[in-house]
Each structure stands twice: as structure tokens, then as C-alpha cells.
Design an enzyme around this catalytic site. Structure first.
Site, PDB file in Angstrom:
ATOM      1  N   PHE A  22     -26.536  84.900  52.322  1.00 23.36           N
ATOM      2  CA  PHE A  22     -25.482  85.204  53.298  1.00 23.36           C
ATOM      3  C   PHE A  22     -24.146  85.212  52.546  1.00 23.36           C
ATOM      4  O   PHE A  22     -23.884  84.332  51.736  1.00 23.36           O
ATOM      5  CB  PHE A  22     -25.452  84.132  54.383  1.00 23.36           C
ATOM      6  CG  PHE A  22     -24.845  84.581  55.691  1.00 23.36           C
ATOM      7  CD1 PHE A  22     -23.476  84.696  55.830  1.00 23.36           C
ATOM      8  CD2 PHE A  22     -25.652  84.892  56.777  1.00 23.36           C
ATOM      9  CE1 PHE A  22     -22.910  85.095  57.034  1.00 23.36           C
ATOM     10  CE2 PHE A  22     -25.092  85.293  57.987  1.00 23.36           C
ATOM     11  CZ  PHE A  22     -23.722  85.393  58.111  1.00 23.36           C
ATOM     12  N   SER A  54     -26.813  79.397  54.029  1.00 21.65           N
ATOM     13  CA  SER A  54     -26.534  78.023  53.566  1.00 21.65           C
ATOM     14  C   SER A  54     -27.316  76.969  54.337  1.00 21.65           C
ATOM     15  O   SER A  54     -27.693  75.937  53.786  1.00 21.65           O
ATOM     16  CB  SER A  54     -25.032  77.737  53.683  1.00 21.65           C
ATOM     17  OG  SER A  54     -24.329  78.596  52.796  1.00 21.65           O
ATOM     18  N   ALA A  78     -21.680  80.274  50.677  1.00 27.58           N
ATOM     19  CA  ALA A  78     -20.312  80.597  51.098  1.00 27.58           C
ATOM     20  C   ALA A  78     -20.300  80.660  52.615  1.00 27.58           C
ATOM     21  O   ALA A  78     -21.008  81.492  53.209  1.00 27.58           O
ATOM     22  CB  ALA A  78     -19.882  81.928  50.505  1.00 27.58           C
ATOM     23  N   VAL A  79     -19.537  79.775  53.222  1.00 26.35           N
ATOM     24  CA  VAL A  79     -19.401  79.781  54.679  1.00 26.35           C
ATOM     25  C   VAL A  79     -17.993  80.275  54.986  1.00 26.35           C
ATOM     26  O   VAL A  79     -17.005  79.685  54.555  1.00 26.35           O
ATOM     27  CB  VAL A  79     -19.631  78.372  55.265  1.00 26.35           C
ATOM     28  CG1 VAL A  79     -19.541  78.415  56.789  1.00 26.35           C
ATOM     29  CG2 VAL A  79     -21.007  77.847  54.853  1.00 26.35           C
ATOM     30  N   VAL A  80     -17.938  81.429  55.699  1.00 27.57           N
ATOM     31  CA  VAL A  80     -16.639  82.056  55.973  1.00 27.57           C
ATOM     32  C   VAL A  80     -16.296  81.848  57.443  1.00 27.57           C
ATOM     33  O   VAL A  80     -17.032  82.307  58.319  1.00 27.57           O
ATOM     34  CB  VAL A  80     -16.699  83.566  55.652  1.00 27.57           C
ATOM     35  CG1 VAL A  80     -15.362  84.240  55.932  1.00 27.57           C
ATOM     36  CG2 VAL A  80     -17.125  83.775  54.200  1.00 27.57           C
ATOM     37  N   THR A  84     -17.809  83.417  61.714  1.00 31.38           N
ATOM     38  CA  THR A  84     -18.761  82.781  62.598  1.00 31.38           C
ATOM     39  C   THR A  84     -18.106  81.759  63.512  1.00 31.38           C
ATOM     40  O   THR A  84     -17.136  81.095  63.156  1.00 31.38           O
ATOM     41  CB  THR A  84     -19.846  82.030  61.779  1.00 31.38           C
ATOM     42  OG1 THR A  84     -20.653  81.305  62.702  1.00 31.38           O
ATOM     43  CG2 THR A  84     -19.219  81.030  60.819  1.00 31.38           C
ATOM     44  N   HIS A  86     -19.932  79.358  64.591  1.00 26.57           N
ATOM     45  CA  HIS A  86     -20.527  78.048  64.262  1.00 26.57           C
ATOM     46  C   HIS A  86     -20.255  77.675  62.802  1.00 26.57           C
ATOM     47  O   HIS A  86     -21.068  77.070  62.144  1.00 26.57           O
ATOM     48  CB  HIS A  86     -22.001  77.977  64.622  1.00 26.57           C
ATOM     49  CG  HIS A  86     -22.881  78.988  63.965  1.00 26.57           C
ATOM     50  ND1 HIS A  86     -22.801  80.333  64.215  1.00 26.57           N
ATOM     51  CD2 HIS A  86     -23.892  78.844  63.096  1.00 26.57           C
ATOM     52  CE1 HIS A  86     -23.720  80.957  63.518  1.00 26.57           C
ATOM     53  NE2 HIS A  86     -24.386  80.085  62.816  1.00 26.57           N
ATOM     54  N   PHE A 111     -22.903  69.944  45.641  1.00 30.16           N
ATOM     55  CA  PHE A 111     -22.516  70.730  46.820  1.00 30.16           C
ATOM     56  C   PHE A 111     -21.577  71.862  46.384  1.00 30.16           C
ATOM     57  O   PHE A 111     -20.380  71.674  46.273  1.00 30.16           O
ATOM     58  CB  PHE A 111     -21.834  69.806  47.842  1.00 30.16           C
ATOM     59  CG  PHE A 111     -21.492  70.485  49.135  1.00 30.16           C
ATOM     60  CD1 PHE A 111     -20.167  70.666  49.522  1.00 30.16           C
ATOM     61  CD2 PHE A 111     -22.490  70.960  49.966  1.00 30.16           C
ATOM     62  CE1 PHE A 111     -19.850  71.295  50.723  1.00 30.16           C
ATOM     63  CE2 PHE A 111     -22.182  71.589  51.169  1.00 30.16           C
ATOM     64  CZ  PHE A 111     -20.857  71.760  51.546  1.00 30.16           C
ATOM     65  N   ARG A 125     -11.928  82.212  44.993  1.00 33.07           N
ATOM     66  CA  ARG A 125     -12.663  81.058  44.435  1.00 33.07           C
ATOM     67  C   ARG A 125     -13.950  81.478  43.746  1.00 33.07           C
ATOM     68  O   ARG A 125     -14.611  80.687  43.095  1.00 33.07           O
ATOM     69  CB  ARG A 125     -13.003  80.071  45.565  1.00 33.07           C
ATOM     70  CG  ARG A 125     -11.755  79.566  46.234  1.00 33.07           C
ATOM     71  CD  ARG A 125     -12.036  78.516  47.251  1.00 33.07           C
ATOM     72  NE  ARG A 125     -10.797  78.225  47.995  1.00 33.07           N
ATOM     73  CZ  ARG A 125     -10.732  77.361  48.952  1.00 33.07           C
ATOM     74  NH1 ARG A 125     -11.806  76.704  49.320  1.00 33.07           N
ATOM     75  NH2 ARG A 125      -9.602  77.129  49.582  1.00 33.07           N
TER      76      ARG A 125
HETATM   77  O1  LIG Z   1     -24.330  80.814  54.316  1.00 36.33           O
HETATM   78  C1  LIG Z   1     -23.877  81.122  55.429  1.00 36.33           C
HETATM   79  N1  LIG Z   1     -24.709  81.204  56.495  1.00 36.33           N
HETATM   80  C2  LIG Z   1     -24.228  81.561  57.712  1.00 36.33           C
HETATM   81  N2  LIG Z   1     -25.084  81.625  58.747  1.00 36.33           N
HETATM   82  C3  LIG Z   1     -26.525  81.724  58.545  1.00 36.33           C
HETATM   83  C4  LIG Z   1     -27.162  80.332  58.466  1.00 36.33           C
HETATM   84  O2  LIG Z   1     -26.882  79.755  57.192  1.00 36.33           O
HETATM   85  C5  LIG Z   1     -28.687  80.436  58.621  1.00 36.33           C
HETATM   86  O3  LIG Z   1     -29.178  81.252  57.567  1.00 36.33           O
HETATM   87  C6  LIG Z   1     -29.066  81.048  59.941  1.00 36.33           C
HETATM   88  O4  LIG Z   1     -28.447  80.309  60.990  1.00 36.33           O
HETATM   89  C7  LIG Z   1     -30.593  81.020  60.144  1.00 36.33           C
HETATM   90  O5  LIG Z   1     -31.038  79.696  60.103  1.00 36.33           O
HETATM   91  C8  LIG Z   1     -22.865  81.848  57.882  1.00 36.33           C
HETATM   92  N3  LIG Z   1     -22.316  82.248  59.119  1.00 36.33           N
HETATM   93  O6  LIG Z   1     -22.969  82.068  60.211  1.00 36.33           O
HETATM   94  O7  LIG Z   1     -21.220  82.838  59.154  1.00 36.33           O
HETATM   95  C9  LIG Z   1     -22.006  81.757  56.741  1.00 36.33           C
HETATM   96  O8  LIG Z   1     -20.767  82.006  56.788  1.00 36.33           O
HETATM   97  N4  LIG Z   1     -22.546  81.392  55.548  1.00 36.33           N
END
Ligand SMILES: O=c1[nH]c(NC[C@H](O)[C@H](O)[C@H](O)CO)c([N+](=O)[O-])c(=O)[nH]1
Length: 151
Positions: A22, A54, A78-80, A84, A86, A111, A125
Site C-alpha cells: 500500500f 501496513s 507508509a500510512v498517509v 484514509t 482510519h 518500526f 522522507r
Molecule cells: O499501509 C497502509 N495501509 C492502509 N490501509 C490498508 C491496511 O493496511 C490493510 O492492508 C487493509 O485494511 C486490509 O487489512 C492505508 N490506508 O488505509 O490509507 C495506508 O495509508 N497505508
């Protein structure tokens, strides 16, 4: 005073990397930086495990460690926030999960999940201003070496 700290010696280490797909425009850059760091420090064996996002990192890290023989594992993601609703859920769960796997197994799990407001901040980054992947890999080397000091 005796200071115990990890060196950055890669020789003889076996490192695992768990990387989320992702936001892979960002995570692939983090991975490149980490692999560059491990290669230039002489790490003998690096295994890369890819997961959908993630949120799946902690389970993959747990299974990788249970398969045995790793000196440390680096979690890259990477969580943006912009993407999202969530954001906090995913980021918090991954942080908690990574810490639990590391403490339960006694194997360092670094981490390396960047949590950013938007892609631009992510790119800064993941290679533009600095490569956090390289930096997290240095922490991975240090912890792997420290564990050998503390045995
Ligand atoms: O790694 C990420 N996973 C994200 N979601 C997917 C999550 O990690 C799972 O793969 C998914 O929920 C299925 O379990 C993200 N967002 O939702 O935006 C994100 O920003 N980064």
C-alpha cells in the site's frame, strides 16, 4: 561507567524486511534505501516479505521470526492521512503489533512505518530530503548488534 551499544556491523547477520505494498510509490523507495544500507554494511542475508498493507506487517513479522534465524526484522510501510479515515487505527495498530511481536519474540522489530499527512511529505522522507528507509536500516543494524552484546 560501562556503555553498552550496538555497532553497525552487518557481516554474519540475517535480516528480514516486511514491506507493505500500500502506497508502494513510497514503500519501494524506503525498501531501496534499506537494502542499500544493508548491502553497504556487508549484511550477508536479507529476506524481503511483501504484504498488502501496513496492517498485515505484524503477523508477517511474527511468522518470519518463528521460522527462525533472524537477528532483526525491519517493518516498512507508509500510512498517509490524506488517504484514509482510519489513518490512526492503522497506524496505531501497526505500532502496537510491531512492538508486541518484538517483545514476545525477543527479536528486534524496527518500526519503519512512516505516517505522513500527504504523499509529498512521504516523498520527502522516502528519498527526496532523506531516506528514512536507510535510517531505519541503521537502527536495525544497531539493535541486531546490541542484542549480541547483551547476550
Ligand atoms: O499501509 C497502509 N495501509 C492502509 N490501509 C490498508 C491496511 O493496511 C490493510 O492492508 C487493509 O485494511 C486490509 O487489512 C492505508 N490506508 O488505509 O490509507 C495506508 O495509508 N497505508
Amino acid at each position: 561507567v560501562k556503555t553498552i551499544e550496538g555497532a553497525f556491523i552487518g557481516k554474519g547477520l540475517r535480516i528480514g524486511i516486511v514491506v507493505a505494498r500500500f502506497n508502494d510509490l513510497l514503500t519501494e523507495e524506503l525498501l531501496k534505501g534499506a537494502l542499500d544500507c544493508f548491502e553497504r554494511h556487508g549484511v550477508d542475508r536479507v529476506d524481503v516479505v511483501k504484504v498488502p498493507g501496513s496492517f498485515e506487517i505484524p503477523l508477517a513479522a511474527k511468522k518470519l521470526i518463528e521460522s527462525g534465524g533472524y537477528d532483526a526484522v525491519l517493518a516498512l510501510g507508509a500510512v498517509v492521512r490524506g488517504e484514509t479515515k482510519h489513518f490512526d487505527l492503522v497506524a496505531n495498530e501497526v505500532a502496537k503489533g510491531v512492538a508486541k511481536v518484538s517483545l514476545d519474540s525477543g527479536v528486534p522489530v524496527i518500526f519503519g512505518v512512516i505516517t505522513v499527512e500527504d504523499e509529498l511529505q512521504g516523498f520527502n522522507r522516502a528519498g527526496v530530503k532523506s531516506n528514512k528507509g536507510f535510517e531505519y536500516a541503521m537502527a536495525t543494524l544497531e539493535m541486531a548488534n546490541l542484542m549480541r552484546e547483551l547476550r
